[in-house]
Design a protein around this motif. Sequence first.
Motif, PDB file in Angstrom:
ATOM      1  N   UNK A 222      55.596  22.112  40.647  1.00  0.00           N
ATOM      2  CA  UNK A 222      56.648  21.658  39.746  1.00  0.00           C
ATOM      3  C   UNK A 222      56.063  20.751  38.681  1.00  0.00           C
ATOM      4  N   UNK A 223      56.616  20.824  37.478  1.00  0.00           N
ATOM      5  CA  UNK A 223      56.168  19.979  36.379  1.00  0.00           C
ATOM      6  C   UNK A 223      57.330  19.213  35.778  1.00  0.00           C
ATOM      7  N   UNK A 224      56.998  18.222  34.997  1.00  0.00           N
ATOM      8  CA  UNK A 224      58.007  17.407  34.347  1.00  0.00           C
ATOM      9  C   UNK A 224      58.760  18.247  33.309  1.00  0.00           C
ATOM     10  N   UNK A 225      60.083  18.299  33.422  1.00  0.00           N
ATOM     11  CA  UNK A 225      60.887  19.113  32.513  1.00  0.00           C
ATOM     12  C   UNK A 225      60.768  18.625  31.072  1.00  0.00           C
ATOM     13  N   UNK A 226      60.644  17.309  30.902  1.00  0.00           N
ATOM     14  CA  UNK A 226      60.525  16.738  29.557  1.00  0.00           C
ATOM     15  C   UNK A 226      59.284  17.270  28.852  1.00  0.00           C
ATOM     16  N   UNK A 227      58.169  17.305  29.579  1.00  0.00           N
ATOM     17  CA  UNK A 227      56.909  17.791  29.005  1.00  0.00           C
ATOM     18  C   UNK A 227      57.034  19.274  28.657  1.00  0.00           C
ATOM     19  N   UNK A 228      57.624  20.050  29.572  1.00  0.00           N
ATOM     20  CA  UNK A 228      57.794  21.487  29.325  1.00  0.00           C
ATOM     21  C   UNK A 228      58.664  21.734  28.099  1.00  0.00           C
ATOM     22  N   UNK A 229      59.741  20.964  28.001  1.00  0.00           N
ATOM     23  CA  UNK A 229      60.647  21.127  26.865  1.00  0.00           C
ATOM     24  C   UNK A 229      59.966  20.743  25.561  1.00  0.00           C
ATOM     25  N   UNK A 230      59.196  19.659  25.578  1.00  0.00           N
ATOM     26  CA  UNK A 230      58.560  19.201  24.341  1.00  0.00           C
ATOM     27  C   UNK A 230      57.464  20.154  23.877  1.00  0.00           C
TER      28      UNK A 230
ATOM     29  N   UNK B  86      49.959  18.971  15.622  1.00  0.00           N
ATOM     30  CA  UNK B  86      48.818  18.234  16.188  1.00  0.00           C
ATOM     31  C   UNK B  86      49.240  16.809  16.544  1.00  0.00           C
ATOM     32  N   UNK B  87      49.955  16.155  15.635  1.00  0.00           N
ATOM     33  CA  UNK B  87      50.451  14.809  15.901  1.00  0.00           C
ATOM     34  C   UNK B  87      51.366  14.817  17.121  1.00  0.00           C
ATOM     35  N   UNK B  88      52.232  15.813  17.199  1.00  0.00           N
ATOM     36  CA  UNK B  88      53.167  15.912  18.320  1.00  0.00           C
ATOM     37  C   UNK B  88      52.437  16.085  19.647  1.00  0.00           C
ATOM     38  N   UNK B  89      51.373  16.892  19.662  1.00  0.00           N
ATOM     39  CA  UNK B  89      50.599  17.083  20.889  1.00  0.00           C
ATOM     40  C   UNK B  89      49.898  15.787  21.309  1.00  0.00           C
ATOM     41  N   UNK B  90      49.414  15.024  20.352  1.00  0.00           N
ATOM     42  CA  UNK B  90      48.787  13.741  20.671  1.00  0.00           C
ATOM     43  C   UNK B  90      49.802  12.774  21.278  1.00  0.00           C
ATOM     44  N   UNK B  91      50.999  12.738  20.698  1.00  0.00           N
ATOM     45  CA  UNK B  91      52.081  11.902  21.247  1.00  0.00           C
ATOM     46  C   UNK B  91      52.431  12.377  22.651  1.00  0.00           C
ATOM     47  N   UNK B  92      52.470  13.682  22.837  1.00  0.00           N
ATOM     48  CA  UNK B  92      52.790  14.265  24.143  1.00  0.00           C
ATOM     49  C   UNK B  92      51.790  13.818  25.213  1.00  0.00           C
ATOM     50  N   UNK B  93      50.509  13.823  24.868  1.00  0.00           N
ATOM     51  CA  UNK B  93      49.472  13.432  25.821  1.00  0.00           C
ATOM     52  C   UNK B  93      49.619  11.970  26.226  1.00  0.00           C
ATOM     53  N   UNK B  94      49.882  11.111  25.248  1.00  0.00           N
ATOM     54  CA  UNK B  94      50.044   9.681  25.543  1.00  0.00           C
ATOM     55  C   UNK B  94      51.259   9.441  26.433  1.00  0.00           C
ATOM     56  N   UNK B  95      52.373  10.059  26.098  1.00  0.00           N
ATOM     57  CA  UNK B  95      53.597   9.860  26.872  1.00  0.00           C
ATOM     58  C   UNK B  95      53.471  10.471  28.263  1.00  0.00           C
TER      59      UNK B  95
END
Length: 262
Positions: A64-72, A122-131
């Motif tokens: 199972x994975x975090x739904x927030x991450x999958x959605x983003x 690219x910016x969004x993926x960087x934010x995703x990794x940090x969060x």
Amino acid sequence: MTGALLRSLELFWALSKREVASRFKGSYGGLSWYVIQNLLLLTLYSFVFGTLFKSRWSSGDHIQGNFTIALFIGLIVFNTFAECITRAPTLILANANYVKKVVFPLEVLPAVTLATALFNAVIAFLVLIVVAFILKAPLHWEGLWIPVIMAPLVLFTLGAAWFLAALGTYIRDINQMVTLLISAFMFLSPLFYQITALPKAVQTWVMFNPLTIPMQESRGALMFGETPDFGLLSIYLGVAILAAVSGYSFFQKARGGFADVL
């Protein structure tokens, strides 16, 4: 096609940098708004889906994975496609002054729009990794395959943008039609739901959505450490190359009449 774009590479980079910088020109935050927008969006989804609904995204029988991450991840893929496609029909109309310049390579304009969308991705993926790190949601090194996974979508989007930019110059209604079409692409892709939750017959049709494979493969690689399905990506790449070549050819044939309809 490739030769023409390579000859315009310097102009492409100059226009791309100007487009990125002008997005929030005059604002106090400047380019930091790219980060702030994605951070606020991800925080909102984290609260709604991760805290309130405690949703999870499954892979296989037990993972199972975090739904927030999958959605983003899905939203990043969708926004890259949608931003470019929704702007394409009015690109030539919005840059009519360039049409009068015979030597100006108009085919660069859709590529600049795509470059801007990719910069935001690219910016969004960087934010995703940090969060994801803050939320303690595991990410995997297989996520480094995401540029390869996204490559067919990038080519397909560019071909569609060339086609729509040319067609939208002659038929102004295309802009309204594309807006409706983008909504259909959003809901008929596995953005808010898992494709396995759909009936088998519906799954087959959803797979034809150009967003489905990048969403599925990106989530599998980054969230669950799955190796991309290179066979499927190769087929998609072949279709995307055909779309890019066809879109470019249509644009070049249609550009001769741009000045007459503007």
